[in-house]
Structures are given as C-alpha cells and as structure tokens.
Design a protein around this motif. Sequence first.
Motif, short mmCIF file in Angstrom:
data_model
loop_
_atom_site.label_atom_id
_atom_site.label_comp_id
_atom_site.label_asym_id
_atom_site.label_seq_id
_atom_site.Cartn_x
_atom_site.Cartn_y
_atom_site.Cartn_z
N UNK A 88 6.76 57.06 -14.05
CA UNK A 88 7.93 56.60 -13.30
C UNK A 88 8.76 57.81 -12.86
N UNK A 89 8.99 57.89 -11.56
CA UNK A 89 9.80 58.99 -11.03
C UNK A 89 11.27 58.64 -11.23
N UNK A 90 12.00 59.51 -11.91
CA UNK A 90 13.44 59.28 -12.13
C UNK A 90 14.23 59.40 -10.83
N UNK A 91 13.65 60.08 -9.85
CA UNK A 91 14.35 60.32 -8.60
C UNK A 91 14.21 59.13 -7.64
N UNK A 92 12.98 58.75 -7.30
CA UNK A 92 12.77 57.69 -6.29
C UNK A 92 12.31 56.36 -6.89
N UNK A 93 12.16 56.31 -8.21
CA UNK A 93 11.75 55.08 -8.94
C UNK A 93 10.31 54.65 -8.67
N UNK A 94 9.51 55.48 -8.00
CA UNK A 94 8.11 55.11 -7.74
C UNK A 94 7.38 54.94 -9.06
N UNK A 95 6.56 53.87 -9.16
CA UNK A 95 5.76 53.60 -10.36
C UNK A 95 4.30 53.82 -10.00
N UNK A 96 3.62 54.67 -10.77
CA UNK A 96 2.20 54.92 -10.57
C UNK A 96 1.45 54.41 -11.79
N UNK A 97 0.45 53.56 -11.57
CA UNK A 97 -0.38 53.07 -12.67
C UNK A 97 -1.53 54.04 -12.87
N UNK A 98 -1.76 54.43 -14.12
CA UNK A 98 -2.82 55.38 -14.45
C UNK A 98 -3.80 54.71 -15.42
N UNK A 99 -5.10 54.77 -15.14
CA UNK A 99 -6.07 54.15 -16.04
C UNK A 99 -5.94 54.71 -17.46
N UNK A 100 -6.09 53.82 -18.45
CA UNK A 100 -5.91 54.21 -19.86
C UNK A 100 -6.81 55.36 -20.29
N UNK A 101 -8.02 55.43 -19.72
CA UNK A 101 -8.93 56.49 -20.17
C UNK A 101 -8.36 57.88 -19.93
N UNK A 102 -7.42 58.01 -18.98
CA UNK A 102 -6.80 59.31 -18.73
C UNK A 102 -5.97 59.78 -19.93
N UNK A 103 -5.58 58.85 -20.82
CA UNK A 103 -4.76 59.20 -21.97
C UNK A 103 -5.58 59.28 -23.26
N UNK A 104 -6.89 59.11 -23.17
CA UNK A 104 -7.71 59.08 -24.38
C UNK A 104 -7.62 60.36 -25.20
N UNK A 105 -7.61 61.51 -24.53
CA UNK A 105 -7.52 62.79 -25.25
C UNK A 105 -6.22 62.88 -26.03
N UNK A 106 -5.13 62.47 -25.39
CA UNK A 106 -3.81 62.49 -26.02
C UNK A 106 -3.78 61.52 -27.21
#
Length: 151
Positions: A88-106
């Motif tokens: 979520x961009x604090x500036x323009x409020x744009x919401x981007x959905x990211x596939x869960x697998x991108x967070x698997x390492x974390x």
Amino acid sequence: MADELASKLRTSGYRMTPQRQLVLAAVEELGHATPDEVHEHLGGAVNQSTVYRNLEVLEELGLVRHTHLSDRAPTYHSARAAEHFHLICRNCQQVTSVPLERAQGFARQLRDEFGFVADVGHTAVFGQCEDCTQSAAQSAAHAAHDHPHSH
C-alpha cells in the motif's frame, strides 16, 4: 459455483439469500472493498448492518477473506482469488496484490529464526509505490537544479 456455494451454506446452517449473493458479487466485482464500499456499490439494495453480517458469514464459510490495508475498516476480497499480500502506497493509496510465494523466503526466515509461523496472506506492507518514488526523485532533482549550492 452457485450450486456448490448454496450447498456449502446449507451444510453450515445458512441459506444463500439474495442479499448474501449481492454482497459476495460486490466483493468479487470490487476486488478489495471495505463494508462501506460494498454497501455503496450495492446502491442501498442491502442495508449496512446486513452487509456487515453477511461479510462475517461469507468469511466464516471461507468465501471471502479480510485484511487491514489501513487504520480504517477491514478490506474484504474473494477467497477465490489466489492468496496474496498487499503493498500500500502511503502517498497515492494504490494497493498492489503480490502472490504469496513472493514472501516464502521471508516467512521461512521468520520460522527458522524465531519459530514463528507467519500468516502472510493477511499482511499489508506500507511504503511508497514506484510512481510516487520516481516523481519524488524528479522533484528533488529539479529542486537541486534550481538551487545550486555555492562553494
């Protein structure tokens, strides 16, 4: 899907009411929506307390999920969409959905280092989107160009 949905509701002791169908359809059409946005989208066809109640039932049944994309009301999205987390961009409020697998390492790192199993699908990461970052950099470059430092 409608028949499967109706039988899922019945086995859980619920019926597929027209209001419930409208609320679910609104969430799917809007992508991400607060209860107020669902209510507004339905143009008053379903009163606000019914929207809230139906979102709770639909979530209980695993048909919608919610996440907190800001400090306002929870935001609902269809459970049929692939699981994802949000930027979520604090500036323009744009919401981007990211596939869960991108967070698997974390998530793996949290589990290995802290023994913590993260529910990343409910995560919202706040920051600044690419467009806002670029325009901020351009503004800074113009400001530096307009006010050269004297040595």
